[in-house]
Design an enzyme around this catalytic site. Structure first.
Site, PDB file in Angstrom:
ATOM      1  N   ALA A  40      -5.908   6.387  -2.979  1.00  0.00           N
ATOM      2  CA  ALA A  40      -6.536   5.308  -3.745  1.00  0.00           C
ATOM      3  C   ALA A  40      -5.392   5.186  -5.125  1.00  0.00           C
ATOM      4  CB  ALA A  40      -7.823   5.818  -4.240  1.00  0.00           C
ATOM      5  N   ALA A  41      -5.289   4.313  -5.655  1.00  0.00           N
ATOM      6  CA  ALA A  41      -4.465   3.995  -6.829  1.00  0.00           C
ATOM      7  C   ALA A  41      -4.582   2.558  -7.273  1.00  0.00           C
ATOM      8  CB  ALA A  41      -2.816   4.227  -6.513  1.00  0.00           C
ATOM      9  N   THR A  95       5.591   7.686  -4.310  1.00  0.00           N
ATOM     10  CA  THR A  95       6.371   6.386  -4.140  1.00  0.00           C
ATOM     11  C   THR A  95       7.645   6.298  -4.475  1.00  0.00           C
ATOM     12  OG1 THR A  95       6.394   4.208  -4.777  1.00  0.00           O
ATOM     13  CG2 THR A  95       5.454   5.529  -6.339  1.00  0.00           C
ATOM     14  N   GLU A 140       9.046   3.947  -6.069  1.00  0.00           N
ATOM     15  CA  GLU A 140       9.093   3.486  -7.496  1.00  0.00           C
ATOM     16  C   GLU A 140       9.301   4.638  -8.388  1.00  0.00           C
ATOM     17  OE1 GLU A 140       8.785   0.434  -8.889  1.00  0.00           O
ATOM     18  OE2 GLU A 140       9.081  -0.422  -6.733  1.00  0.00           O
ATOM     19  N   TYR A 161       3.337   1.933 -13.407  1.00  0.00           N
ATOM     20  CA  TYR A 161       2.887   2.423 -12.318  1.00  0.00           C
ATOM     21  C   TYR A 161       3.840   3.434 -11.721  1.00  0.00           C
ATOM     22  CZ  TYR A 161       2.759   2.539  -6.988  1.00  0.00           C
ATOM     23  OH  TYR A 161       2.668   2.957  -5.714  1.00  0.00           O
ATOM     24  N   LYS A 205       2.620   7.603 -11.157  1.00  0.00           N
ATOM     25  CA  LYS A 205       2.894   8.009  -9.919  1.00  0.00           C
ATOM     26  C   LYS A 205       3.679   9.297 -10.123  1.00  0.00           C
ATOM     27  CE  LYS A 205       0.846   6.005  -6.384  1.00  0.00           C
ATOM     28  NZ  LYS A 205       0.119   6.638  -5.466  1.00  0.00           N
ATOM     29  N   HIS A 228       6.056  -0.444   2.236  1.00  0.00           N
ATOM     30  CA  HIS A 228       5.584  -0.761   3.727  1.00  0.00           C
ATOM     31  C   HIS A 228       4.624  -1.924   3.686  1.00  0.00           C
ATOM     32  CE1 HIS A 228       3.751   2.869   2.093  1.00  0.00           C
ATOM     33  NE2 HIS A 228       2.769   2.302   2.678  1.00  0.00           N
TER      34      HIS A 228
HETATM   35  P1  NDP Z   1      -3.750  -0.915  -1.708  1.00  0.00           P
HETATM   36  O1  NDP Z   1      -3.416  -1.562  -3.273  1.00  0.00           O
HETATM   37  O2  NDP Z   1      -3.823  -1.740  -0.611  1.00  0.00           O
HETATM   38  O3  NDP Z   1      -5.022  -0.001  -1.608  1.00  0.00           O
HETATM   39  C1  NDP Z   1      -5.331   0.882  -3.051  1.00  0.00           C
HETATM   40  C2  NDP Z   1      -6.652   1.463  -2.839  1.00  0.00           C
HETATM   41  O4  NDP Z   1      -6.932   2.137  -4.010  1.00  0.00           O
HETATM   42  C3  NDP Z   1      -7.911   0.209  -2.564  1.00  0.00           C
HETATM   43  O5  NDP Z   1      -8.555   0.945  -1.568  1.00  0.00           O
HETATM   44  C4  NDP Z   1      -8.606   0.487  -3.848  1.00  0.00           C
HETATM   45  O6  NDP Z   1     -10.009   0.218  -3.787  1.00  0.00           O
HETATM   46  C5  NDP Z   1      -8.449   1.895  -4.164  1.00  0.00           C
HETATM   47  N1  NDP Z   1      -8.665   2.131  -5.591  1.00  0.00           N
HETATM   48  C6  NDP Z   1      -8.056   1.604  -6.712  1.00  0.00           C
HETATM   49  N2  NDP Z   1      -8.716   2.051  -7.890  1.00  0.00           N
HETATM   50  C7  NDP Z   1      -9.617   3.080  -7.392  1.00  0.00           C
HETATM   51  C8  NDP Z   1     -10.273   3.972  -8.314  1.00  0.00           C
HETATM   52  N3  NDP Z   1     -10.543   3.951  -9.644  1.00  0.00           N
HETATM   53  N4  NDP Z   1     -10.987   4.770  -7.453  1.00  0.00           N
HETATM   54  C9  NDP Z   1     -11.207   4.657  -6.161  1.00  0.00           C
HETATM   55  N5  NDP Z   1     -10.445   3.992  -5.349  1.00  0.00           N
HETATM   56  C10 NDP Z   1      -9.654   3.234  -6.129  1.00  0.00           C
HETATM   57  O7  NDP Z   1      -2.554   0.170  -1.594  1.00  0.00           O
HETATM   58  P2  NDP Z   1      -1.722   0.624  -0.207  1.00  0.00           P
HETATM   59  O8  NDP Z   1      -3.006   0.852   0.814  1.00  0.00           O
HETATM   60  O9  NDP Z   1      -0.619  -0.283   0.030  1.00  0.00           O
HETATM   61  O10 NDP Z   1      -0.918   2.051  -0.746  1.00  0.00           O
HETATM   62  C11 NDP Z   1      -1.860   3.282  -0.724  1.00  0.00           C
HETATM   63  C12 NDP Z   1      -1.245   4.399  -1.540  1.00  0.00           C
HETATM   64  O11 NDP Z   1       0.258   4.426  -1.355  1.00  0.00           O
HETATM   65  C13 NDP Z   1      -1.329   3.935  -3.039  1.00  0.00           C
HETATM   66  O12 NDP Z   1      -1.511   4.825  -3.413  1.00  0.00           O
HETATM   67  C14 NDP Z   1       0.035   3.316  -3.252  1.00  0.00           C
HETATM   68  O13 NDP Z   1       0.247   3.538  -4.711  1.00  0.00           O
HETATM   69  C15 NDP Z   1       1.000   4.167  -2.303  1.00  0.00           C
HETATM   70  N6  NDP Z   1       2.101   3.516  -1.975  1.00  0.00           N
HETATM   71  C16 NDP Z   1       2.363   2.360  -1.447  1.00  0.00           C
HETATM   72  C17 NDP Z   1       3.359   1.824  -0.960  1.00  0.00           C
HETATM   73  C18 NDP Z   1       3.614   0.578  -0.184  1.00  0.00           C
HETATM   74  O14 NDP Z   1       4.648  -0.049   0.257  1.00  0.00           O
HETATM   75  N7  NDP Z   1       2.109   0.016   0.403  1.00  0.00           N
HETATM   76  C19 NDP Z   1       4.685   2.422  -1.196  1.00  0.00           C
HETATM   77  C20 NDP Z   1       4.617   3.842  -1.631  1.00  0.00           C
HETATM   78  C21 NDP Z   1       3.365   4.284  -2.279  1.00  0.00           C
HETATM   79  P3  NDP Z   1     -10.734  -1.161  -4.127  1.00  0.00           P
HETATM   80  O15 NDP Z   1     -10.874  -1.884  -2.955  1.00  0.00           O
HETATM   81  O16 NDP Z   1     -11.836  -0.552  -4.896  1.00  0.00           O
HETATM   82  O17 NDP Z   1      -9.992  -1.967  -5.517  1.00  0.00           O
HETATM   83  P1  GDP Z   2       7.286  -3.337  -5.428  1.00  0.00           P
HETATM   84  O1  GDP Z   2       8.403  -3.073  -4.933  1.00  0.00           O
HETATM   85  O2  GDP Z   2       6.301  -2.391  -5.194  1.00  0.00           O
HETATM   86  O3  GDP Z   2       7.116  -3.903  -6.717  1.00  0.00           O
HETATM   87  O4  GDP Z   2       6.814  -4.580  -4.650  1.00  0.00           O
HETATM   88  P2  GDP Z   2       6.089  -6.030  -4.720  1.00  0.00           P
HETATM   89  O5  GDP Z   2       5.921  -6.550  -3.287  1.00  0.00           O
HETATM   90  O6  GDP Z   2       5.216  -6.240  -5.844  1.00  0.00           O
HETATM   91  O7  GDP Z   2       7.222  -6.538  -5.314  1.00  0.00           O
HETATM   92  C1  GDP Z   2       8.866  -6.502  -4.738  1.00  0.00           C
HETATM   93  C2  GDP Z   2      10.043  -7.076  -5.533  1.00  0.00           C
HETATM   94  O8  GDP Z   2       9.695  -8.602  -5.364  1.00  0.00           O
HETATM   95  C3  GDP Z   2       9.923  -6.727  -7.085  1.00  0.00           C
HETATM   96  O9  GDP Z   2      11.315  -6.894  -7.485  1.00  0.00           O
HETATM   97  C4  GDP Z   2       9.627  -8.033  -7.780  1.00  0.00           C
HETATM   98  O10 GDP Z   2       9.917  -8.222  -8.951  1.00  0.00           O
HETATM   99  C5  GDP Z   2       9.825  -8.949  -6.649  1.00  0.00           C
HETATM  100  N1  GDP Z   2       8.927 -10.355  -6.917  1.00  0.00           N
HETATM  101  C6  GDP Z   2       9.709 -11.436  -7.127  1.00  0.00           C
HETATM  102  N2  GDP Z   2       8.512 -12.534  -7.050  1.00  0.00           N
HETATM  103  C7  GDP Z   2       7.458 -11.961  -6.773  1.00  0.00           C
HETATM  104  C8  GDP Z   2       6.123 -12.347  -6.688  1.00  0.00           C
HETATM  105  O11 GDP Z   2       5.757 -13.520  -7.028  1.00  0.00           O
HETATM  106  N3  GDP Z   2       5.185 -11.225  -6.667  1.00  0.00           N
HETATM  107  C9  GDP Z   2       5.353 -10.026  -6.649  1.00  0.00           C
HETATM  108  N4  GDP Z   2       4.447  -9.089  -6.535  1.00  0.00           N
HETATM  109  N5  GDP Z   2       6.803  -9.633  -6.646  1.00  0.00           N
HETATM  110  C10 GDP Z   2       7.676 -10.390  -6.613  1.00  0.00           C
END
Ligand code: NDP
Ligand code: GDP
Length: 342
Positions: free
Chosen positions: A88-89, A134, A136, A162, A166, A192
């Site tokens: 969660a995040a 992450t 990031e 963010y 993290k 991913h």
């Molecule tokens: P998502 O944004 O798809 O999911 C985030 C989840 O966090 C949702 O289920 C959301 O629930 C929940 N959440 C947000 N705020 C709260 C809160 N206050 N209390 C409880 N739950 C909460 O993220 P991903 O599945 O893509 O990523 C999973 C994790 O991995 C995250 O921590 C992300 O930062 C990290 N990460 C992801 C990467 C990626 O490329 N996907 C890369 C590196 C790290 P709700 O439905 O209620 O909003």
């Molecule tokens: P991030 O790497 O976790 O920030 O994942 P994002 O998918 O949100 O963004 C990846 C890259 O795409 C970043 O460099 C953003 O600045 C760039 N980007 C360009 N246009 C967009 C847009 O319309 N939406 C998002 N989310 N990112 C964008």
């Protein structure tokens, strides 16, 4: 180590972030391995609850919030997990610039609340924790270029609220490992994606728009900067890596990445190409609203440690990822619009 196919019937796992992209992939994986899966869900009427209940009827949902320590204690006591995956995040970099305090509370301090829930309920030796760190956190400034890829020893210089939040989560997780001997492993995951990625992220925003442009449902897409590069993998591969981290005998940090980096322009070329459009430029408009106050220009990871120590391998490559997402969105948009895709 338990190999990729071993069943672990009846082991209990708690996933925070069950409604997110990774939560869905991980719930599926753990259920297939025989776990009893619990999921933390927030809000008194979460709009994603119904979808989770429909798709994953085997998941027991527990209401709670990362900012509410008591709810986390209750979730840990109810699920009594052998493994807790803290996914969660507030996970969107752009959003974190607009809501930095909330991001710090959830993405940063929320990790502390989860670790404390394990500790105060007396489960330090019983519950293994996965923390979703992450790429990031690396940032990619001039003095800190990725070279052959950022690894577990690389410098951190986060470039967004963010990334900073993290980094707090990452270090408090390591601190609980060192201070209390808690089994907490941090997966430093590079971007991913997949068919479950939120449309606020650039890959899914593009594949969703490409499908709609192909079907004549929208004329163009508005994006921010197109030159940044990311190390994009498939989410289904990455949750397997999370699970492997918790089966390893020792808690540690592991990078999961593909070892390749591609620009958004390259993503656009493949995505539009997949629907037969050779030149994407007429369909893409740049809008400063989607640019960030500070950008991470390049991310490239080195997954050698996870490959050597955990035996993890990503299966889906960059072209495979793009075509998978475009195919999914084309089929979905055609179904919604009631059209047939040849
Ligand atoms: P998502 O944004 O798809 O999911 C985030 C989840 O966090 C949702 O289920 C959301 O629930 C929940 N959440 C947000 N705020 C709260 C809160 N206050 N209390 C409880 N739950 C909460 O993220 P991903 O599945 O893509 O990523 C999973 C994790 O991995 C995250 O921590 C992300 O930062 C990290 N990460 C992801 C990467 C990626 O490329 N996907 C890369 C590196 C790290 P709700 O439905 O209620 O909003
Ligand atoms: P991030 O790497 O976790 O920030 O994942 P994002 O998918 O949100 O963004 C990846 C890259 O795409 C970043 O460099 C953003 O600045 C760039 N980007 C360009 N246009 C967009 C847009 O319309 N939406 C998002 N989310 N990112 C964008």
């Amino acid at each position: 180590m338990i190999d990729g196919g071993t069943m672990v019937d009846g082991r209990r796992a708690l996933i925070t972030g069950i409604t997110g992209q990774d939560g869905a992939h991980l719930a599926e994986l753990l259920h297939a391995k025989g776990y009893d899966v619990y999921g933390l869900i927030r809000g008194q009427n979460n709009p994603r609850r119904e979808a989770v209940e429909r798709e994953f009827p085997f998941v027991t949902l527990i209401e709670g919030d990362l900012t509410d320590p008591t709810s986390l204690v209750r979730a840990v006591e109810t699920s009594d997990p052998a493994e807790l995956y803290n996914l969660a995040a507030i996970s969107h970099v752009g959003y974190s610039f607009k809501n930095p305090t909330l991001t710090a509370d959830v993405t940063g301090k929320g990790v502390l609340n989860v670790l404390e829930a394990v500790r105060v309920t007396g489960r330090v030796e019983q519950t293994k924790v996965y923390q979703a760190s992450t790429s990031e956190m690396f940032g990619g400034l001039d003095y800190n270029r990725p070279g052959d890829g950022y690894d577990e020893e690389s410098l951190f210089h986060p470039r967004s609220p963010y990334g900073v939040a993290k980094l707090y989560g990452h270090w408090i997780a390591k601190n609980y490992r060192e201070s209390y001997g808690m089994f907490v492993s941090c997966g430093i995951l590079f971007n991913h994606e997949g068919e479950r990625r939120g449309q606020e992220f650039v890959t899914r925003k593009i594949t969703h728009a490409v499908a709609r442009i192909k079907l004549g449902l929208q004329p163009h897409i508005e994006l921010g900067d197109l030159w940044p590069k990311r190390d994009w993998g498939y989410a289904g591969d990455y949750v397997e890596g999370m699970w492997r981290m918790l089966q390893h005998p020792e808690a540690d940090d592991f990078v999961l990445a593909t070892g390749e980096t591609h620009s958004i322009e390259e993503f656009l070329t493949l995505a539009f190409g997949a629907v037969g459009i050779d030149d994407w430029r007429p369909y893409v408009k740049q809008n400063p609203a989607f640019m960030r106050p500070a950008e991470v220009d390049i991310l490239l990871g080195n997954p050698a440690k996870a490959e050597n120590v955990l035996g993890w391998r990503r299966a889906v490559d960059f072209p495979g990822l793009v075509s998978r997402m475009v195919d999914h969105d084309l089929a979905e948009q055609a179904r919604i619009a009631g059209t047939n895709v040849a």
